[in-house]
Design a protein around this motif. Structure first.
Motif, short mmCIF file in Angstrom:
data_model
loop_
_atom_site.label_atom_id
_atom_site.label_comp_id
_atom_site.label_asym_id
_atom_site.label_seq_id
_atom_site.Cartn_x
_atom_site.Cartn_y
_atom_site.Cartn_z
N TYR A 26 -51.43 32.84 -41.01
CA TYR A 26 -52.51 32.89 -41.98
C TYR A 26 -52.12 32.13 -43.24
O TYR A 26 -51.10 32.41 -43.88
N THR A 27 -52.94 31.15 -43.60
CA THR A 27 -52.71 30.36 -44.81
C THR A 27 -54.03 30.11 -45.51
O THR A 27 -55.12 30.31 -44.94
N GLY A 28 -53.94 29.64 -46.73
CA GLY A 28 -55.12 29.20 -47.47
C GLY A 28 -56.21 30.25 -47.57
O GLY A 28 -55.97 31.42 -47.83
N ARG A 29 -57.44 29.79 -47.33
CA ARG A 29 -58.60 30.67 -47.45
C ARG A 29 -58.49 31.87 -46.53
O ARG A 29 -58.82 32.99 -46.92
N ALA A 30 -58.06 31.65 -45.29
CA ALA A 30 -57.97 32.75 -44.33
C ALA A 30 -57.06 33.85 -44.84
O ALA A 30 -57.38 35.04 -44.73
N LYS A 31 -55.92 33.47 -45.40
CA LYS A 31 -54.98 34.46 -45.92
C LYS A 31 -55.56 35.20 -47.12
O LYS A 31 -55.43 36.42 -47.25
N THR A 32 -56.21 34.46 -48.00
CA THR A 32 -56.83 35.07 -49.18
C THR A 32 -57.85 36.12 -48.78
O THR A 32 -57.90 37.23 -49.34
N VAL A 33 -58.69 35.80 -47.80
CA VAL A 33 -59.78 36.71 -47.39
C VAL A 33 -59.23 37.96 -46.73
O VAL A 33 -59.67 39.08 -47.02
N ILE A 34 -58.24 37.81 -45.83
CA ILE A 34 -57.74 39.01 -45.14
C ILE A 34 -56.93 39.88 -46.11
O ILE A 34 -56.98 41.12 -46.03
N GLN A 64 -61.92 48.22 -56.40
CA GLN A 64 -62.50 47.52 -55.24
C GLN A 64 -62.89 46.10 -55.65
O GLN A 64 -63.43 45.89 -56.74
N PRO A 65 -62.62 45.11 -54.81
CA PRO A 65 -62.96 43.71 -55.15
C PRO A 65 -64.47 43.52 -55.23
O PRO A 65 -65.23 44.22 -54.57
N PRO A 109 -62.87 35.70 -52.46
CA PRO A 109 -62.50 35.24 -53.80
C PRO A 109 -61.80 33.88 -53.73
O PRO A 109 -61.24 33.50 -52.69
N SER A 110 -61.81 33.16 -54.83
CA SER A 110 -61.12 31.86 -54.86
C SER A 110 -59.61 32.05 -54.80
O SER A 110 -58.88 31.19 -54.31
N SER A 111 -59.14 33.19 -55.30
CA SER A 111 -57.72 33.52 -55.21
C SER A 111 -57.58 35.04 -55.21
O SER A 111 -58.50 35.76 -55.63
#
Length: 511
Positions: free
Chosen positions: A329-337, A369-370, A375-377
């Motif tokens: 998991y990197t980038g956007r995928a990692k941020t979302v999970i 809670q988000p 999110p962008s980060s």
């Protein structure tokens, strides 16, 4: 003489007693009044009678109607609509984009469809503000039925099938069309999933029900109650098929379907459920080998497919965990999970109600809670980072993977809509709702994984060289640019009967 006397005189005359002319006894005013009434009666009797048209006039009218009818038919054909279907039951017919065109067939070819039909129980007008009468079941059911008849798929995996409608409508209607079917839902949930197959081609010999809330996934427990279910069937080739291929060692196909957790912040749980999908296919392959193939240890007797609504896009961890092995998991995928691990679900998630599936995030945001699932980060805590790392390890420990049929072949037939927003070559959308759109639905071929590098989407040549299948055709999927021209979400009269678009692949199994 009065009017009554005159009437009596006429009455006596009718009885044959005497002949009296009424006009002899009536004054002028009365006589005129009676004459007016008689004239009115004559006019009424003659009213509505028209001179019949001449043969020339009839011919002219017929010619005008024929021209109008031809104009309407040409307009419908231009839109790829059925000229024999009423306007309110029309839907957009999409072509099958062919591969290996003109090549001789040496195996068994069948068509596989997946379709989220939009459960009637989940429809709320506020979620479909511009769908109008297209939402009404008495109309939508007919459009869906016409759609199934038009594409005439051999095997169909369905999601969001209302339990009531399945029992009272779908089971019977599919039966009339030559299909058998199997329905499954979790507990008392009012909708579920189904698999439908042509009885002349297949016979069901085994089935497996999946309850994600109870399925083990290494050391990662379910994050919340979801009431999601899966279904896998063993469909054995019929005698009709086997007569054409008497030397084959193939028994049939395994076909699974599912509808994964819908919640925007549910990426972590969806990723866990994807592990369960692959693990249960592996378990089922072993079971049918033991029970139906004399436990010979060969896993190639059955060709496994798994289709459905995964509520995930090609750049999200659920999809990547199945198709890109070993997953990292990197980038956007990692941020979302990572973001999803911080979300705590409310008590509504504990299986008490179906209302959480109406769409969107219906809960109030609690402390910490988000505010957005993408999110962008995101600054993950050490505990959250560890959860995500454990998920990676879980998927990389399983020697199973999925190959997307559209990702493999779609770029060959519709390059302008392959990989527009993803690096896998998938089409852009399969869902077009009022407030959201994207690709959520997939047709997967399931394969064992030897732990080699399978991170990139494979070419169609590689897939067909190493597996007993050929991709012969894929149903065209419209890009966003085409759907935006409608200016509204789906379903909509004359367009689509669900907020999802069905997907279909013609597959040749080399026997």
């Amino acid at each position: 003489m009065t009017i009554e006397e005159a009437n009596n005189a006429v009455y006596n005359d009718k009885q044959g007693n005497i002949k009296i002319e009424t006009s002899d006894f009536l004054d002028n005013a009365t006589s005129k009044a009676i004459q007016v009434k008689e004239n009115q009666k004559k006019k009424k009797k003659g009213k509505g009678k028209k001179t019949p048209p001449s043969p020339e006039e009839i011919a002219r009218i017929r010619e005008e109607r024929a021209v109008q009818r031809k104009t309407r038919e040409e307009a419908l054909l231009t839109q790829e609509l059925d000229i024999n279907c009423p306007p309110e039951l029309q839907f957009i017919r999409r072509p099958i984009l062919e591969l290996h065109k003109g090549e001789p067939e040496s195996g068994f070819t069948f068509s596989l469809m997946t379709y989220n039909c939009l459960a009637q129980a989940l429809i709320r007008r506020k979620l479909f503000p511009d769908s109008g009468d297209a939402l009404k079941w008495f109309r939508r059911s007919k459009v869906l039925l016409y759609e199934f008849m038009h594409y005439n798929a051999d095997v169909i995996s369905l999601q969001e099938v209302d339990h009531i409608q399945y029992q009272s409508f779908w089971k019977k209607e599919f039966g009339k069309l030559g299909y058998e079917s199997q329905f499954h839902r979790k507990g008392s949930k009012n909708h579920g999933i189904a698999i439908v197959w042509k009885r002349e081609l297949f016979t069901m010999t085994d089935k497996m029900f999946i309850d994600y809330d109870k399925e083990a996934s290494g050391n990662i427990p379910p994050r919340t109650t979801t009431n999601n279910a899966g279904l896998i069937l063993a469909l054995k080739f019929s005698d009709k098929v086997l007569k054409k291929f008497p030397e084959t060692t193939k028994s049939g196909i395994l076909i699974g379907t599912t509808h994964l957790f819908w919640h925007p912040f549910g990426t972590y749980e969806r990723t866990r459920q994807c592990y369960v999908v692959l693990n249960k296919v592996k378990e089922f392959l072993h079971r049918v080998n033991v029970l139906q193939n004399n436990n010979d240890g060969q896993t190639d007797h059955w060709i496994p497919f798994f289709c459905g609504d995964f509520n995930s896009q090609p750049f999200d961890t659920p999809y990547l965990s199945m198709t890109s092995k070993p997953v990292k998991y990197t980038g956007r995928a990692k941020t979302v999970i990572e973001c999803s691990t911080s979300f705590k679900f409310s008590k509504l998630r504990e299986g008490e109600s179906d209302t959480e599936e109406e769409g969107g995030n219906i809960e109030k945001f609690g402390k910490d809670q988000p505010q957005t699932p993408v999110p962008s980060s995101f600054d993950a805590t050490p505990e959250q980072s560890e959860l995500v790392k454990n998920m990676e390890q879980l998927h990389n420990s399983l020697d199973m993977r999925a190959i997307s049929l559209y990702a493999t072949g779609y770029k060959m037939v519709h390059q302008e809509n392959a990989g527009l927003d993803n690096s896998r070559g998938e089409p852009e959308i399969s869902n077009w709702a009022h407030t959201w759109n994207g690709l959520l639905d997939y047709l997967f071929y399931i394969d064992s994984w030897d732990f080699s590098d399978k991170r990139n989407a494979e070419t169609i040549a590689d897939v067909e060289a190493n597996h007993p299948i050929k991709i012969k055709g894929l149903l065209r999927m419209p890009p966003k640019s085409e759907m935006e021209k409608f200016g509204h979400g789906q379903p909509h009269t004359g367009e689509y009967a669900s907020d999802h678009l069905c997907m279909l692949c013609n597959v040749e199994i080399l026997l």
